[in-house]
Write an enzyme that holds these catalytic residues in place. Structure first.
Site, PDB file in Angstrom:
ATOM      1  N   ASP A   1       0.849  -1.190   0.000  1.00 60.21           N
ATOM      2  CA  ASP A   1       0.000   0.000   0.000  1.00 60.21           C
ATOM      3  C   ASP A   1       0.882   1.236   0.000  1.00 60.21           C
ATOM      4  OD1 ASP A   1      -2.767  -0.106  -0.015  1.00 60.21           O
ATOM      5  OD2 ASP A   1      -2.969   0.640   2.020  1.00 60.21           O
TER       6      ASP A   1
ATOM      7  N   TYR B   1       2.210   4.815   1.386  1.00 61.91           N
ATOM      8  CA  TYR B   1       2.177   5.479   2.703  1.00 61.91           C
ATOM      9  C   TYR B   1       0.974   6.421   2.729  1.00 61.91           C
ATOM     10  CZ  TYR B   1       7.067   3.924   3.122  1.00 61.91           C
ATOM     11  OH  TYR B   1       8.214   3.186   3.186  1.00 61.91           O
TER      12      TYR B   1
ATOM     13  N   PHE C   1       7.928   1.537  -0.844  1.00 57.10           N
ATOM     14  CA  PHE C   1       8.941   1.751   0.208  1.00 57.10           C
ATOM     15  C   PHE C   1       9.614   3.124   0.137  1.00 57.10           C
ATOM     16  CE2 PHE C   1       8.837  -2.941  -0.123  1.00 57.10           C
ATOM     17  CZ  PHE C   1       8.486  -3.236   1.167  1.00 57.10           C
TER      18      PHE C   1
ATOM     19  N   HIS D   1       9.518  -9.398   5.886  1.00 56.96           N
ATOM     20  CA  HIS D   1       9.300  -7.982   5.599  1.00 56.96           C
ATOM     21  C   HIS D   1      10.286  -7.134   6.410  1.00 56.96           C
ATOM     22  CE1 HIS D   1       7.200  -4.133   5.236  1.00 56.96           C
ATOM     23  NE2 HIS D   1       6.581  -4.667   4.190  1.00 56.96           N
TER      24      HIS D   1
END
Length: 220
Positions: A65, A67, A78, A187
């Site tokens: 998703d 931010y 990221f 992750h």
């Protein structure tokens, strides 16, 4: 939502743009951006594709998703806009980068330099409502980005897929592992990083593979 996407991707994805689900997705996104604060900015929704053409693509990193706080999302998974504080996952990405290839921790969290070298920084969902994580999931974006992964798998060869965490690993079924290389790791979020993200050496492993295929290494 106007689809402003780099020409080589337009050719690859034209069939998706013409499907009924994508028309519904466009209407949903247009309504959300008109009625709520949403991220990233409209011009950056397809940034992952516009920085990294299909022809130049060498590596795929899959996020979930964008931010959802003000000023963070820039359309690359990221990555955050220049000048923004590094979110926890990005902090851990940079820590591993430093340990793996001895690269100094970058000041900027903007990863567009990776994208320009052929790294597709693909979120499964390309938009989000401000401060509401996951608010644009299951509206059609995942169907679209799954199709992107499938097209890359089918039409390219010797691509490195970096799958970080269980969500990204769930996309393994879309990838022909006989013709591509896949590296998996927990992750990089603080919750999972200590379970094997640190020490995964994905940056050096990726470059070793690319060089073995006669391709240029990524300047991470």
């Amino acid at each position: 939502m106007n689809v402003k996407i780099e020409e080589s991707w337009k050719n690859i994805l034209q069939a998706e743009f013409e499907k009924e689900y994508f028309s519904s997705l466009q209407q949903f996104v247009k309504s959300e951006y008109e009625n709520y604060a949403c991220f990233p900015q409209g011009k950056d929704i397809f940034a992952a594709f516009n920085y990294c053409s299909f022809d130049d693509l060498q590596v795929v990193i899959i996020g979930q998703d964008p931010y959802h706080d003000v000023g963070q999302a820039n359309g690359l998974c990221f990555s955050v806009a220049d000048g923004m504080k590094h979110p926890p996952s990005l902090v851990n990405i940079f820590k591993e980068l430093h340990t793996d290839i001895e690269k100094p921790i970058p000041i900027s969290g903007d990863l567009s330099n990776w994208a320009k070298q052929g790294v597709l920084l693909l979120n499964a969902t390309l938009t989000v409502r401000a401060h509401e994580a996951g608010s644009h999931q299951k509206k059609g974006w995942e169907t679209f980005t799954d199709a992107v992964i499938q097209q890359v798998s089918e039409q390219k060869e010797n691509v490195v897929f970096l799958l970080w965490g269980k969500f990204a690993e769930s996309k393994m079924k879309l990838i022909n592992t006989k013709k591509h290389t896949v590296f998996t790791a927990p992750h990089p979020s603080p919750l999972g990083a200590w379970r094997g993200w640190f020490g995964s050496k994905h940056f050096s492993k990726t470059n070793d593979y690319l060089k073995s295929m006669g391709k240029p290494a990524i300047s991470w």
